[in-house]
Design an enzyme around this catalytic site. Structure first.
Site, PDB file in Angstrom:
ATOM      1  N   ARG A  71      33.347  23.242  56.895  1.00 57.83           N
ATOM      2  CA  ARG A  71      33.671  24.673  56.911  1.00 57.83           C
ATOM      3  C   ARG A  71      35.142  24.867  57.248  1.00 57.83           C
ATOM      4  O   ARG A  71      35.815  25.749  56.730  1.00 57.83           O
ATOM      5  CB  ARG A  71      32.766  25.415  57.910  1.00 57.83           C
ATOM      6  CG  ARG A  71      33.240  26.830  58.205  1.00 57.83           C
ATOM      7  CD  ARG A  71      32.146  27.774  58.622  1.00 57.83           C
ATOM      8  NE  ARG A  71      31.294  27.313  59.687  1.00 57.83           N
ATOM      9  CZ  ARG A  71      31.639  27.247  60.982  1.00 57.83           C
ATOM     10  NH1 ARG A  71      32.830  27.604  61.369  1.00 57.83           N
ATOM     11  NH2 ARG A  71      30.777  26.812  61.865  1.00 57.83           N
ATOM     12  N   TYR A 123      38.599  47.050  39.742  1.00 59.90           N
ATOM     13  CA  TYR A 123      37.351  46.355  39.464  1.00 59.90           C
ATOM     14  C   TYR A 123      36.237  47.001  40.291  1.00 59.90           C
ATOM     15  O   TYR A 123      36.442  47.334  41.473  1.00 59.90           O
ATOM     16  CB  TYR A 123      37.513  44.865  39.806  1.00 59.90           C
ATOM     17  CG  TYR A 123      36.198  44.138  39.870  1.00 59.90           C
ATOM     18  CD1 TYR A 123      35.394  44.033  38.744  1.00 59.90           C
ATOM     19  CD2 TYR A 123      35.750  43.570  41.055  1.00 59.90           C
ATOM     20  CE1 TYR A 123      34.174  43.387  38.802  1.00 59.90           C
ATOM     21  CE2 TYR A 123      34.533  42.908  41.116  1.00 59.90           C
ATOM     22  CZ  TYR A 123      33.750  42.822  39.984  1.00 59.90           C
ATOM     23  OH  TYR A 123      32.536  42.191  40.036  1.00 59.90           O
ATOM     24  N   ASP A 198      45.501  41.864  43.319  1.00 58.60           N
ATOM     25  CA  ASP A 198      44.422  41.139  42.638  1.00 58.60           C
ATOM     26  C   ASP A 198      45.007  40.671  41.311  1.00 58.60           C
ATOM     27  O   ASP A 198      45.279  41.475  40.418  1.00 58.60           O
ATOM     28  CB  ASP A 198      43.235  42.087  42.414  1.00 58.60           C
ATOM     29  CG  ASP A 198      42.085  41.426  41.660  1.00 58.60           C
ATOM     30  OD1 ASP A 198      42.313  40.367  41.039  1.00 58.60           O
ATOM     31  OD2 ASP A 198      40.978  41.979  41.684  1.00 58.60           O
ATOM     32  N   LYS A 223      37.192  33.281  36.980  1.00 56.15           N
ATOM     33  CA  LYS A 223      37.685  33.662  35.655  1.00 56.15           C
ATOM     34  C   LYS A 223      38.593  32.570  35.070  1.00 56.15           C
ATOM     35  O   LYS A 223      38.138  31.474  34.867  1.00 56.15           O
ATOM     36  CB  LYS A 223      38.427  35.000  35.767  1.00 56.15           C
ATOM     37  CG  LYS A 223      37.689  36.070  36.591  1.00 56.15           C
ATOM     38  CD  LYS A 223      36.446  36.568  35.889  1.00 56.15           C
ATOM     39  CE  LYS A 223      35.757  37.743  36.566  1.00 56.15           C
ATOM     40  NZ  LYS A 223      35.410  37.648  37.948  1.00 56.15           N
TER      41      LYS A 223
HETATM   42  N1  PLP Z   1      38.762  41.134  40.711  1.00 55.75           N
HETATM   43  C1  PLP Z   1      38.619  41.341  39.407  1.00 55.75           C
HETATM   44  C2  PLP Z   1      39.721  41.975  38.622  1.00 55.75           C
HETATM   45  C3  PLP Z   1      37.424  40.977  38.783  1.00 55.75           C
HETATM   46  O1  PLP Z   1      37.258  41.211  37.465  1.00 55.75           O
HETATM   47  C4  PLP Z   1      36.408  40.376  39.554  1.00 55.75           C
HETATM   48  C5  PLP Z   1      35.123  39.979  38.932  1.00 55.75           C
HETATM   49  O2  PLP Z   1      34.809  40.352  37.811  1.00 55.75           O
HETATM   50  C6  PLP Z   1      36.606  40.180  40.913  1.00 55.75           C
HETATM   51  C7  PLP Z   1      37.807  40.563  41.453  1.00 55.75           C
HETATM   52  C8  PLP Z   1      35.535  39.589  41.782  1.00 55.75           C
HETATM   53  O3  PLP Z   1      35.417  38.215  41.585  1.00 55.75           O
HETATM   54  P1  PLP Z   1      34.080  37.382  41.827  1.00 55.75           P
HETATM   55  O4  PLP Z   1      33.088  37.856  40.828  1.00 55.75           O
HETATM   56  O5  PLP Z   1      34.502  35.980  41.631  1.00 55.75           O
HETATM   57  O6  PLP Z   1      33.595  37.659  43.195  1.00 55.75           O
END
Ligand code: PLP
Length: 919
Positions: A71, A123, A198, A223
């Site tokens: 961890r 998002y 982000d 992604k």
């Molecule tokens: N930020 C963006 C722009 C996203 O498209 C996503 C997921 O689709 C996330 C954050 C969250 O990521 P995760 O699904 O890996 O938790």
């Protein structure tokens, strides 16, 4: 916490190997080289392994080693974090279990009273977490348009603003925020605020926000960084030691660091980041230009028309591989999404496979519809996430889907495609595309009526034996239930069941037991188990005043209201009137409840915009000579049916309705009501899973269905056969075996397209005789049924008849050969009527669920161009449904006729109403 890295060793310009000689200095490695080269001088592998090993261990031995507990730190993860820092212009990197886990760690920097400024096109999951902080932690969140620095300014406060959360490009509208400018302004006006970006849409390959002044950057590594949709991960990077220290502390405390195996996979994925991105991005540009040329509104920062292009080009190295576009109509978008094959319908992006989605129904469905509307997120938006497939295959698949959905049509020159409504503009002289009419109609959905119908079913072979694991053959019978919905605008919902004691019911929508309701979001399936609390509330309060003599109507209304409420999502609680009628005898074992269920499910799915019809093929105008005004062709793509996915969705909800009506239905009746034709059904148990298999390809067969009008007790009859099996197992098992043979033979004969029609009919006649004899031995016939059999089988008619369903009364089915004399048939029918029976001449094995297609009456002719008359359309004066152009323009509604017409005239009238499409 990640490995401690000497900041001097990693400059923002990415590390450059030591020069080999003063005369030939090496150039800094390029990004793709850095990606592919996983090297950590402070973590040399003892065996020189080329790939970083997976240290799949939770603990490490010893007291003073570098690692003690996974961890807190793990060598595989350290390698990954070192690598991520290297490609992100960062001094520190942390790998956690998902993108949301990364954001969660970052948001833990906040405390009650803090203010956050965030974008308004974030998002959906980010939005959800921020909402949680607002409602549970006392953090204030200001959502602003980050494309406009002005909108941030009023909220920037020197002490209160603790965080500014940015995305650029935003997902899914691809809006651009000037990360450099905003970071600078935040630093000036609120020096303590942490600027968080982000960066998921770009990945470090295309954008490194730390270079533009961001304090913390996170990526959903699910992604692009991983690239294969085979893991969930999140990455946090930063240059500030104080923040790095807090990130490390929080990750260790919360315990959401990435597991060793996922760290290995992610490290492997990052090696190909640059090459994947290059391919994905170049194909996205092609797709964006293609859609733009067709006249769709396309959101992609690679297009010259994008308002943020200039800023984006300054802060990023490419426009990325996500684009979105609008069609102008949500249903049209749904059809496009549903029609693609290569583009997988999925949330998320960044994978090597291309994906298509509708954000409002999928990734952003967690934002309620009102907020989505307020933030300008169009419901018709389609997002495309481009993968590494061959660009020509992707374009071809997209084009086919656009054509199939009716979004584009062949241009008048037959050489290219244009948007359907642009084409209609060009051909306005009478040749109006019905796809476009449909778009226009959607502007006033409140005026739309929907008219649907679904067949009943008859068991041809295998009844009773099916209870003991033998296959039964059920077929659609062309006696139907019809359902019609007509909007009303008074906050009420009403039901009229003409054929159940002319039942009328009306309820205030607001007074329905919404507290007991758990809506099922669009695209989700209803849970396997019913929401019993809702069933009980409907039965015991909403419908409590319906007495013992109204049980059928009560069950039908409870079913209808249950589905209505469960489909209601957000603000969507339409007010309407529903009328149902049935040419099927109710309660005679002919699937009347399933056909009602299918009609109710279909109208409700249509009303809630959960399903839509494909448009009728748009007309194409083909000029004969250059001067010829041309004549109008209706496209020869054939009569379009209801797409299989729509039928599946209807069937699922019809099954839910059947559960409400029957508790534990087999699913056969609703499947026949929706899909039509015939199917072979084998019950679960007896060492086999339950199986249902459609039998396609036979022409429907004529049958005479005769209702003996003797009520039955199905349970008693089934129990009687069970008892007999216990008392005379040898006899009953032998019968069951031979009924299985009968079903197998019937299935084979019905499904054999090569079998000549006469042979099929004589084979079926023999099987009918044999099956009935077995049912007599099982003790489930009845003198009334035997009397029907005697009449039909007499020398004057020579027809074969068997009981159907549970027996003990109910109906008998008589096969009518194709060449049977009409006069003799009429004679037989009157003989049966005289004996007190109720015969229905019908066909078996025909079409399933049908929907009357809404379209407009013919447009007035101008410039001498012909009208377009859809195939199968009766004369223009016949009543028809539709939107403003149909019902409203003509001032006609189908409902009054539908509800008042004598039952005998219903089927023919329904058919004359216009063009039906079937499953
Ligand atoms: N930020 C963006 C722009 C996203 O498209 C996503 C997921 O689709 C996330 C954050 C969250 O990521 P995760 O699904 O890996 O938790």
């Amino acid at each position: 916490m990640g490995p401690t890295i000497d900041p001097k060793a990693i400059s923002h310009d990415l590390p450059t190997p030591e020069p080999e000689s003063p005369f030939r200095p090496r150039k800094p490695y390029k990004f793709s080289t850095l990606c592919a080269t996983v090297e950590n001088p402070s973590q040399k592998d003892q065996y020189g392994s080329s790939s970083v090993p997976i240290y799949q261990t939770s603990t490490f031995k010893g007291m003073n080693g570098e690692y003690d507990y996974s961890r807190s730190g793990n060598p595989t993860r350290s390698h990954l974090e070192h690598h991520l820092a290297k490609i992100s212009s960062a001094e520190h990197a942390f790998a956690v279990s998902s993108g949301m886990a990364a954001l969660d760690i970052i948001l833990r920097l906040l405390k009650p009273g803090d203010e956050v400024i965030a974008g308004d096109d974030l998002y959906g999951g980010t939005n959800r977490l921020l909402t949680y902080l607002r409602t549970h932690v006392g953090v204030t969140v200001h959502h602003v348009d980050t494309t406009n620095p002005e909108s941030l300014r009023p909220h920037l406060h020197a002490t209160k603003t603790a965080m500014v959360l940015l995305e650029s490009p935003t997902n899914p509208l691809l809006k651009i925020a000037d990360l450099a400018l905003l970071s600078k302004e935040v630093k000036e006006k609120a020096p303590n605020a942490v600027v968080v970006v982000d960066n998921t849409m770009m990945s470090p390959y295309l954008q490194r926000p730390l270079e533009h002044g961001a304090d913390l950057v996170y990526d959903s590594a699910t992604k692009y960084l991983s690239g294969h949709h085979d893991l969930m991960a999140g990455v946090i990077t930063c240059n500030r030691d104080d923040l790095a220290q807090r990130m490390g502390f929080l990750i260790n405390s919360v315990g959401n660091a990435l597991t060793p195996f996922d760290a290995f996979l992610l490290l492997r994925g990052t090696k190909t980041l640059a090459i994947r991105m290059d391919r994905q991005q170049s194909t996205t540009m092609i797709v964006a230009k293609y859609l733009h040329t067709l006249g769709f509104t396309v959101y992609y920062p690679g297009l010259a028309s994008h308002p943020g292009k200039e800023i984006h080009d300054r802060i990023a190295d490419g426009p990325g591989a996500v684009l979105s576009f609008r069609t102008g109509d949500k249903e049209l978008s749904e059809r496009i999404v549903g029609a693609t094959r290569l583009w997988g319908i999925s949330v998320s992006f960044g994978c090597v496979n291309s994906l298509i989605s509708m954000p409002c129904a999928m990734s952003h469905a967690s934002i309620d519809p009102a907020t989505r509307a307020a933030r300008g997120l169009p419901e018709d938006l389609i997002r495309l996430c481009v993968g590494i497939e061959d660009p020509s295959d992707l374009l071809d698949d997209l084009e086919r889907a656009l054509i199939e959905a009716g979004a584009i049509a062949l241009a008048a020159d037959l050489n290219s495609y244009v948007r359907a409504n642009l084409q209609a503009d060009a051909l306005r002289d009478g040749a109006i595309s019905r796809a476009v009419e449909k778009l226009a109609m959607r502007e006033a959905p409140d005026s739309q009526e929907w008219f649907v119908s679904a067949p009943g079913k008859v068991i041809l072979f295998g009844e009773h034996a099916v209870v003991h694991g033998v296959t039964a053959i059920a077929a659609a019978v062309n006696l139907r239930c019809y359902g019609l919905v007509k909007p009303r605008h008074d906050g009420k919902i009403s039901v009229h069941l003409s054929d159940i004691n002319d039942f009328h019911g009306e309820w205030d929508i607001a007074s329905l037991p919404w507290d007991a309701c758990t809506p099922v979001p669009r695209g989700d399936a209803h849970p396997e188990v019913l929401n019993q609390a809702l069933v009980d509330s409907l039965q015991n309060s909403t419908l409590a005043d319906l007495g013992a003599d109204q049980q059928q109507a009560k069950a039908a209304c409870a079913t209808f209201l249950y589905i209505y409420m469960t489909l209601a999502w957000g603000e969507g609680r339409p007010s309407f009137h529903f009328a149902a009628r049935s040419t099927l005898p109710i309660g005679a074992g002919l699937g009347s409840s399933a056909s009602f269920s299918a009609c109710a499910a279909t109208t409700l799915l249509l009303l809630h915009d959960r399903i839509s019809l494909p448009p009728l093929p748009p007309p194409t105008r083909i000029p004969e000579t250059p001067d010829d005004p041309g004549h109008i062709h209706v496209s020869h793509q054939g009569r379009r049916g209801i797409p299989p996915a729509t039928a599946e969705e209807i069937n699922q909800w019809a099954f839910v309705a059947e559960k409400i009506l029957h508790g534990n239905p087999s699913g056969v009746d609703n499947s026949v009501a929706v899909f039509g034709g015939a199917l072979a059904y084998t019950r679960a148990g007896f060492g086999k899973p339950s199986g249902m298999e459609g039998i396609q390809g036979f022409k429907s067969l004529r049958f005479l269905l005769t209702n003996s009008k003797i009520p039955r007790d199905t349970k008693k009859l089934v129990a009687g056969v069970g008892q007999k099996k216990i008392q005379e197992p040898e006899l009953v098992n032998k019968i069951l075996d031979s009924i299985q043979d009968i079903s197998n033979e019937a299935r084979r004969a019905l499904g054999d397209p090569e079998l000549p029609r006469e042979q099929l009919l004589s084979a079926l006649a023999a099987l009918i005789k044999e099956n009935h004899a077995h049912l007599v031995t099982l003790g489930v016939s009845h003198p009334a049924l035997e009397s029907i059999r005697a009449k039909t089988g007499s020398s004057s008619y020579n027809l074969t008849t068997k009981l159907t369903g549970a027996g003990g009364g109910g109906c008998a089915v008589t096969l009518i050969p194709d060449d049977f004399q009409e006069a003799a048939l009429q004679e037989l029918i009157s003989e049966l009527v005289q004996s007190g029976f109720e015969p229905y001449l019908t066909s078996v094995g025909g079409g399933g669920l049908g929907i009357l297609t809404p379209y407009t009456p013919n447009a007035p002719s101008t410039a001498g161009v012909d009208h377009i008359t859809p195939p199968g359309t009766p004369n223009v004066d016949s009543p028809r449904i539709g939107g403003p152009a149909g019902a409203e323009r003509s001032g006609r509604s189908l409902a009054p006729t539908f509800e008042a017409l004598p039952l005998d005239d219903l089927a023919q009238w329904a058919e004359s109403c216009g063009r039906w499409v079937f499953v």
